[in-house]
Design a protein around this motif. Structure first.
Motif, PDB file in Angstrom:
ATOM      1  N   LEU A  71       0.808  -1.177   0.193  1.00  0.00           N
ATOM      2  CA  LEU A  71      -0.198   0.218   0.114  1.00  0.00           C
ATOM      3  C   LEU A  71       0.973   1.329   0.013  1.00  0.00           C
ATOM      4  O   LEU A  71       0.395   2.389  -0.365  1.00  0.00           O
ATOM      5  CB  LEU A  71      -0.904  -0.122   1.126  1.00  0.00           C
ATOM      6  N   ALA A  72       2.207   1.078   0.312  1.00  0.00           N
ATOM      7  CA  ALA A  72       2.905   2.156   0.533  1.00  0.00           C
ATOM      8  C   ALA A  72       4.425   1.995   0.279  1.00  0.00           C
ATOM      9  O   ALA A  72       4.713   0.607   0.064  1.00  0.00           O
ATOM     10  CB  ALA A  72       3.005   2.731   1.951  1.00  0.00           C
ATOM     11  N   GLY A  73       5.157   2.851  -0.289  1.00  0.00           N
ATOM     12  CA  GLY A  73       6.570   2.680  -0.746  1.00  0.00           C
ATOM     13  C   GLY A  73       6.618   2.296  -2.383  1.00  0.00           C
ATOM     14  O   GLY A  73       5.641   2.138  -2.999  1.00  0.00           O
ATOM     15  N   PRO A  74       7.713   2.290  -2.853  1.00  0.00           N
ATOM     16  CA  PRO A  74       7.833   1.929  -4.207  1.00  0.00           C
ATOM     17  C   PRO A  74       7.689   0.331  -4.611  1.00  0.00           C
ATOM     18  O   PRO A  74       7.779  -0.405  -3.655  1.00  0.00           O
ATOM     19  CB  PRO A  74       9.404   2.201  -4.494  1.00  0.00           C
ATOM     20  N   VAL A  75       7.709   0.142  -5.791  1.00  0.00           N
ATOM     21  CA  VAL A  75       7.862  -1.328  -6.419  1.00  0.00           C
ATOM     22  C   VAL A  75       9.362  -1.215  -6.877  1.00  0.00           C
ATOM     23  O   VAL A  75       9.940  -0.255  -7.394  1.00  0.00           O
ATOM     24  CB  VAL A  75       6.977  -1.494  -7.380  1.00  0.00           C
ATOM     25  N   THR A  76      10.038  -2.169  -6.191  1.00  0.00           N
ATOM     26  CA  THR A  76      11.621  -2.252  -6.682  1.00  0.00           C
ATOM     27  C   THR A  76      11.919  -3.372  -7.496  1.00  0.00           C
ATOM     28  O   THR A  76      11.471  -4.648  -7.249  1.00  0.00           O
ATOM     29  CB  THR A  76      12.333  -2.227  -5.261  1.00  0.00           C
ATOM     30  N   ALA A  77      12.564  -3.317  -8.498  1.00  0.00           N
ATOM     31  CA  ALA A  77      12.986  -4.157  -9.394  1.00  0.00           C
ATOM     32  C   ALA A  77      14.409  -4.480  -9.578  1.00  0.00           C
ATOM     33  O   ALA A  77      15.357  -3.508  -9.394  1.00  0.00           O
ATOM     34  CB  ALA A  77      12.437  -3.852 -10.921  1.00  0.00           C
ATOM     35  N   VAL A  94      19.353  -2.056  -9.712  1.00  0.00           N
ATOM     36  CA  VAL A  94      18.325  -2.137  -8.974  1.00  0.00           C
ATOM     37  C   VAL A  94      17.467  -0.623  -9.436  1.00  0.00           C
ATOM     38  O   VAL A  94      18.272   0.317  -9.375  1.00  0.00           O
ATOM     39  CB  VAL A  94      18.727  -2.388  -7.582  1.00  0.00           C
ATOM     40  N   CYS A  95      16.418  -0.682  -9.365  1.00  0.00           N
ATOM     41  CA  CYS A  95      15.569   0.312  -9.509  1.00  0.00           C
ATOM     42  C   CYS A  95      14.264   0.625  -8.739  1.00  0.00           C
ATOM     43  O   CYS A  95      13.539  -0.497  -8.560  1.00  0.00           O
ATOM     44  CB  CYS A  95      15.168   0.452 -11.033  1.00  0.00           C
ATOM     45  N   HIS A  96      13.923   1.799  -8.027  1.00  0.00           N
ATOM     46  CA  HIS A  96      12.831   1.811  -7.380  1.00  0.00           C
ATOM     47  C   HIS A  96      11.841   2.704  -8.419  1.00  0.00           C
ATOM     48  O   HIS A  96      12.248   3.653  -8.810  1.00  0.00           O
ATOM     49  CB  HIS A  96      13.009   2.656  -5.904  1.00  0.00           C
ATOM     50  N   ARG A 146      14.422  -0.632 -16.347  1.00  0.00           N
ATOM     51  CA  ARG A 146      15.479   0.329 -16.084  1.00  0.00           C
ATOM     52  C   ARG A 146      16.478  -0.467 -15.263  1.00  0.00           C
ATOM     53  O   ARG A 146      17.521  -0.227 -15.391  1.00  0.00           O
ATOM     54  CB  ARG A 146      14.549   1.327 -15.064  1.00  0.00           C
ATOM     55  N   ALA A 147      16.270  -1.291 -14.377  1.00  0.00           N
ATOM     56  CA  ALA A 147      17.008  -2.432 -13.807  1.00  0.00           C
ATOM     57  C   ALA A 147      18.022  -3.126 -14.898  1.00  0.00           C
ATOM     58  O   ALA A 147      19.411  -2.944 -14.753  1.00  0.00           O
ATOM     59  CB  ALA A 147      16.614  -3.479 -13.025  1.00  0.00           C
ATOM     60  N   ILE A 148      17.433  -3.498 -16.084  1.00  0.00           N
ATOM     61  CA  ILE A 148      18.549  -4.056 -17.169  1.00  0.00           C
ATOM     62  C   ILE A 148      19.387  -2.921 -17.804  1.00  0.00           C
ATOM     63  O   ILE A 148      20.471  -3.260 -18.226  1.00  0.00           O
ATOM     64  CB  ILE A 148      17.293  -4.580 -18.162  1.00  0.00           C
TER      65      ILE A 148
END
Length: 198
Positions: A22-28, A69-71, A92-94
């Motif tokens: 519900l909060a914060g980024p999705v991180t890849a 790593v990307c937020h 973006r991580a790639i």
């Protein structure tokens, strides 16, 4: 036992963490592992203890050929939806990889082509392939560290423990204190019977 490579070429594994929060980024994250890589505890991040994830992170960072790593922040998630934000994060991580992969292994069943590089979506790939498992661990540990940092700004939501997931405690805090700049306004933050004025 995790499979090392699908093909014996330069493969990148990619995965995300925090999609259901519900909060914060999705991180890849995206990771290319060397062919000789071996680790007895490497597995899907969800199957590992916090201690083992934290032990693995520096090992992966040191021994991977390269990683990224990307937020993707809450505002962008709200603008383009969580699926598109997850895929954008993986792209973006790639982008950050110092070596261009010849093939991309994706955890899950949805992805958009990354340039002309072929890819394959693998359901539960983080429990099948080393590179995806490695990406899942980096995504999870980087995101957890981010949530622990912003917990200091808004301790009443206890993000250091729930990491932004929809726990009862988190939802009760939203009801009591309202939302923050880190909450995803496009998500159903409270059950239907509890209304929140945004």
């Amino acid at each position: 036992m995790l499979i090392h490579h699908l093909y014996h070429i330069m493969e990148a594994g990619t995965d995300e963490a925090g999609r259901g929060c519900l909060a914060g980024p999705v991180t890849a994250a995206a990771v290319i592992l060397p062919e000789i890589f071996d680790n007895d505890i490497l597995n899907d991040s969800k199957q590992l203890s916090v201690k083992n994830r934290d032990l693995l992170r520096p090992v992966l960072e040191k021994e991977a050929i390269c990683f990224g790593v990307c937020h993707v922040a809450e505002a962008e998630i709200d603008e383009i939806n969580i699926l598109n934000a997850s895929i954008a994060g993986m792209h973006r991580a790639i982008d950050q990889l110092s070596v261009t992969p010849e093939y991309i292994l994706v955890d899950g069943n949805r992805f958009k082509p990354y340039g002309k590089i072929p890819h394959e979506c693998i359901v539960k790939g983080d429990s099948k392939y080393m590179s995806i498992a490695a990406a899942s661990i980096l995504a999870k540990t980087y995101r957890d560290a981010y949530m622990e940092k912003i917990h200091e700004e808004y301790p009443m939501y206890n993000w250091k423990k729930n990491k932004g997931y929809p726990t009862r405690e988190h939802r009760e805090a939203i009801l009591q204190y309202g939302t923050t700049k880190y909450h995803r306004k496009s998500f159903r933050l409270l059950p239907e019977q509890l209304r929140l004025e945004l």
